[in-house]
Design a protein around this motif. Structure first.
Motif, PDB file in Angstrom:
ATOM      1  N   ALA A  38       0.837  -1.207   0.000  1.00 41.90           N
ATOM      2  CA  ALA A  38       0.000   0.000   0.000  1.00 41.90           C
ATOM      3  C   ALA A  38       0.867   1.251   0.000  1.00 41.90           C
ATOM      4  CB  ALA A  38      -0.931  -0.006   1.211  1.00 41.90           C
ATOM      5  N   LEU A  39       1.952   1.246   0.782  1.00 43.35           N
ATOM      6  CA  LEU A  39       2.842   2.402   0.769  1.00 43.35           C
ATOM      7  C   LEU A  39       3.500   2.562  -0.595  1.00 43.35           C
ATOM      8  CD1 LEU A  39       4.302   4.755   2.028  1.00 43.35           C
ATOM      9  CD2 LEU A  39       5.954   3.160   3.021  1.00 43.35           C
ATOM     10  N   GLU A  40       3.905   1.468  -1.205  1.00 43.25           N
ATOM     11  CA  GLU A  40       4.473   1.554  -2.555  1.00 43.25           C
ATOM     12  C   GLU A  40       3.476   2.174  -3.532  1.00 43.25           C
ATOM     13  OE1 GLU A  40       5.614  -2.386  -3.608  1.00 43.25           O
ATOM     14  OE2 GLU A  40       7.541  -2.281  -2.554  1.00 43.25           O
ATOM     15  N   GLN A  77      11.267   4.073   0.266  1.00 37.17           N
ATOM     16  CA  GLN A  77      10.129   4.759  -0.333  1.00 37.17           C
ATOM     17  C   GLN A  77      10.268   6.279  -0.209  1.00 37.17           C
ATOM     18  OE1 GLN A  77       8.045   2.926  -2.176  1.00 37.17           O
ATOM     19  NE2 GLN A  77       9.405   1.279  -1.519  1.00 37.17           N
ATOM     20  N   MET A  78      10.806   6.752   0.914  1.00 38.95           N
ATOM     21  CA  MET A  78      11.008   8.189   1.080  1.00 38.95           C
ATOM     22  C   MET A  78      12.038   8.711   0.077  1.00 38.95           C
ATOM     23  SD  MET A  78       8.814   9.044   3.390  1.00 38.95           S
ATOM     24  CE  MET A  78       7.792   7.726   2.659  1.00 38.95           C
ATOM     25  N   PRO A 217      -4.892   3.122   4.679  1.00 40.40           N
ATOM     26  CA  PRO A 217      -4.838   2.759   3.255  1.00 40.40           C
ATOM     27  C   PRO A 217      -4.924   1.268   3.006  1.00 40.40           C
ATOM     28  CG  PRO A 217      -2.657   3.345   4.050  1.00 40.40           C
ATOM     29  CD  PRO A 217      -3.606   3.649   5.163  1.00 40.40           C
ATOM     30  N   GLN A 218      -4.772   0.460   4.055  1.00 37.97           N
ATOM     31  CA  GLN A 218      -4.868  -0.987   3.916  1.00 37.97           C
ATOM     32  C   GLN A 218      -5.519  -1.582   5.156  1.00 37.97           C
ATOM     33  OE1 GLN A 218      -4.186  -3.462   1.442  1.00 37.97           O
ATOM     34  NE2 GLN A 218      -5.409  -4.458   3.027  1.00 37.97           N
ATOM     35  N   GLY A 219      -6.708  -2.183   4.980  1.00 39.58           N
ATOM     36  CA  GLY A 219      -7.343  -2.876   6.082  1.00 39.58           C
ATOM     37  C   GLY A 219      -6.514  -4.069   6.517  1.00 39.58           C
ATOM     38  N   GLU A 245     -11.003  10.634  -3.312  1.00 44.13           N
ATOM     39  CA  GLU A 245     -10.448   9.420  -2.737  1.00 44.13           C
ATOM     40  C   GLU A 245      -9.810   8.586  -3.837  1.00 44.13           C
ATOM     41  OE1 GLU A 245     -11.841   5.629   0.085  1.00 44.13           O
ATOM     42  OE2 GLU A 245     -13.340   6.884  -0.926  1.00 44.13           O
ATOM     43  N   ARG A 246      -8.639   8.027  -3.568  1.00 40.54           N
ATOM     44  CA  ARG A 246      -7.959   7.140  -4.496  1.00 40.54           C
ATOM     45  C   ARG A 246      -7.658   5.818  -3.798  1.00 40.54           C
ATOM     46  NH1 ARG A 246      -5.499   9.270  -9.100  1.00 40.54           N
ATOM     47  NH2 ARG A 246      -6.717  11.081  -9.820  1.00 40.54           N
ATOM     48  N   ALA A 247      -8.070   4.732  -4.391  1.00 41.40           N
ATOM     49  CA  ALA A 247      -7.860   3.406  -3.798  1.00 41.40           C
ATOM     50  C   ALA A 247      -6.408   2.981  -3.938  1.00 41.40           C
ATOM     51  CB  ALA A 247      -8.768   2.383  -4.467  1.00 41.40           C
ATOM     52  N   VAL A 248      -5.851   2.431  -2.875  1.00 40.13           N
ATOM     53  CA  VAL A 248      -4.481   1.900  -2.923  1.00 40.13           C
ATOM     54  C   VAL A 248      -4.379   0.529  -2.259  1.00 40.13           C
ATOM     55  CG1 VAL A 248      -3.414   4.197  -2.974  1.00 40.13           C
ATOM     56  CG2 VAL A 248      -3.788   3.061  -0.782  1.00 40.13           C
TER      57      VAL A 248
END
Length: 422
Positions: A38-40, A77-78, A217-219, A245-248
Motif C-alpha cells: 500500500a505504501l508503494e 520509499q522516502m 490505506p490498507q485494512g 479518494e484514491r484506492a491503494v
C-alpha cells in the motif's frame, strides 16, 4: 498552478496479523505484506500525479514490534519521493511513540517530522505568490488524554494553512481516546484543511474548512472492511480546495451475507455463494477480496451446514480460489430450520426451541455457567485476542448472548434436520 498533495495516515507497516495467520498462513502473509505494498502504491500515485507533497498524519509504524527491516523499507520509499522532488510531512501518532526506531531513524532531507511545538513549515507557493504552510504536532507518548489543539499556532496570515493532527476526535468506537477534539473546535481554528489520522474509517467531516479522516490505506482484518485508500487534494490559485479518494489497498475485507431461505439443496447453496462472491470480487476491482461469509435464512440445509462446517469452508474456499485473488476468511452460520420441517408450532422441536430461547438461554444459572467457561477460554488467549473478543463488560455480555443463541440454534438445527430424515 495548483498545490497538490496526498493525505494519508495509519499505515501500520508490517502490522502483526496473528489471528489471520493462525487460520490461514498464506492469507496472513498476503495481508501482512499488503501494508508495504500500500505504501508503494501511495508513492506510485504521488509520482504519477506529480504532487508537491505527501502528508502522513501519524502511525507509520505499528508500535514496538517494528523491525529495522521495516525502517529500511520506509527509507527506500522516502528516497523515491526525494528523487522526484516531493516533500513529505509527518507527525508521530500513538503507535509511532511506542517504536524505538521512531527515535533512531534519520529521514532524507525531503522528509519533515514535526516535533511537539507546533511550528508551521512553508510547503510551497501558488502561482499568485500565496504561500502554503503545514502545521503539525507530534506526541512522544502513546497516550494523549487532552486536546493538542492549543499547541497549534494561529494560521499564517494571507496563506493557505494545512493542519495535521492524530486524534480520536470526540470519541470513536473501537479506538482508544487520543488527543480528543471537537469538529467545531477544529473549524474555528482558522485552518483551510485539517489532515487527520487515527480512526481507520474514511470520513469527510466538513468542507468549510475541509476536515478529512482518510482511514487507513490498507485494512488488516474484517473489522477494517471496505475500500481503503488515500485523499488526493488540489489547492487552486484562488484558494479553492478539491478532494478525491484514491484506492491503494492490495486486499479488501468484506462481510458478505448470503440468504438461503429458498435453497433446499447443497448445490443450490454453492451456486448462491459463488454468485455473491463474484459480485463482491468485481466490486473489489484490482484488490484481493478477503471475505467473511454469513449464511442466513430458514433452510432445510441448516442441520447439514452446521454438521459439515469443515466441508462448507473447504468448498467456499475452492469457489473463491476459482474466482482468482479471492479468499475466505471464515464462514459464519445464522441459519434455522423452516417451521414446516419441525412440524409447525405443535412439534416437539418447536416447543423445545421456545423453551430454550425463553427460559434456558436467559436463565441466570445458565449464563453463569457459560460465563465461567468463557472466562477459562479468555485466560488461555493472548491479551490482543482477549481484547478483540471482549474489550469491556458490555462486549462480554454481548458475546455471552451470541454464544448462547448460536449454541441453541446449532442443537435445534440438528434435531430438526435429523428429525426430518427419519
Amino acid at each position: 498552478m495548483s498545490f497538490r498533495f496526498i493525505h494519508t495516515a495509519d499505515l501500520h507497516l508490517d502490522s502483526p496479523l496473528t489471528s489471520l495467520a493462525l487460520r490461514n498462513a498464506e492469507l496472513g502473509d498476503l495481508v501482512r505484506g499488503a501494508t508495504r505494498k500500500a505504501l508503494e502504491r501511495i508513492v506510485d500515485l504521488a509520482l504519477g500525479e506529480a504532487v508537491d507533497a505527501v502528508v502522513i498524519a501519524g502511525d507509520l509504524y505499528d508500535g514496538s514490534q517494528t523491525s529495522m527491516a521495516t525502517a529500511l523499507f520506509l527509507m527506500e520509499q522516502m528516497r523515491r519521493l526525494e528523487t522526484a522532488g516531493i516533500r513529505v510531512f509527518v507527525i508521530r501518532g500513538n503507535h509511532d511513540a511506542q517504536s524505538q526506531i521512531t527515535r533512531e531513524l534519520t529521514f532524507p532531507p525531503n522528509v519533515h517530522v514535526f516535533d511537539g511545538r507546533g511550528r508551521p513549515v512553508l510547503a510551497g507557493t501558488l502561482a499568485n505568490g500565496r504561500e502554503v504552510h503545514v502545521h503539525g504536532v507530534s506526541f512522544a507518548n502513546p497516550h494523549a488524554p487532552a486536546s493538542l489543539l492549543p499547541t497549534y499556532r494561529a494560521p499564517v496570515a494571507d496563506a493557505i494553512n494545512i493542519g495535521v493532527m492524530h486524534t480520536s476526535l470526540a470519541g470513536a468506537s473501537r479506538h482508544d481516546p487520543y488527543a480528543p477534539v471537537g469538529i467545531a473546535d477544529l473549524s474555528g481554528h482558522g485552518f483551510d484543511y485539517w489532515a487527520l489520522g487515527h480512526i481507520h474509517q474514511r470520513r469527510v467531516h466538513a468542507q468549510k474548512p475541509w476536515i478529512v479522516m482518510p482511514g487507513n490505506p490498507q485494512g488488516r482484518d474484517i473489522n477494517e472492511a471496505g475500500p481503503k485508500g488515500v485523499t488526493l487534494v488540489d489547492i487552486d490559485d484562488d484558494g479553492t480546495i478539491t478532494c478525491e479518494e484514491r484506492a491503494v489497498a492490495v486486499a479488501v475485507f468484506e462481510r458478505i451475507a448470503v440468504d438461503l431461505s429458498d435453497i433446499d439443496d447443497w448445490s443450490g447453496m454453492l451456486d448462491r455463494v459463488e454468485a455473491a462472491l463474484g459480485t463482491a470480487r468485481a466490486a473489489a476491482g484490482g484488490a484481493h477480496l478477503v471475505a467473511r461469509l454469513l449464511l442466513t435464512g430458514a433452510t432445510p440445509l441448516a442441520w447439514r451446514l452446521r454438521r459439515d462446517e469443515d466441508l462448507l469452508l473447504a468448498e467456499a474456499q475452492n469457489l473463491a480460489a476459482s474466482l482468482g485473488e479471492c479468499w475466505i476468511e471464515t464462514v459464519e452460520l445464522s441459519v434455522t430450520v423452516p417451521a414446516a420441517a419441525t412440524g409447525g408450532d405443535a412439534g416437539p422441536v418447536s416447543e423445545l426451541s421456545r423453551l430454550m430461547h425463553e427460559n434456558v438461554v436467559e436463565s441466570h444459572a445458565y449464563r453463569e455457567d457459560l460465563r465461567e467457561a468463557l472466562s477459562d477460554l479468555l485466560r488461555q488467549l493472548p491479551k490482543e485476542a482477549r481484547g478483540l473478543l471482549a474489550a469491556d463488560e458490555a462486549a462480554e455480555e454481548a458475546l455471552l448472548s451470541e454464544l448462547a443463541l448460536t449454541g441453541a440454534d446449532a442443537v435445534l438445527a440438528r434435531l430438526g434436520g435429523e428429525g426430518g430424515r427419519t
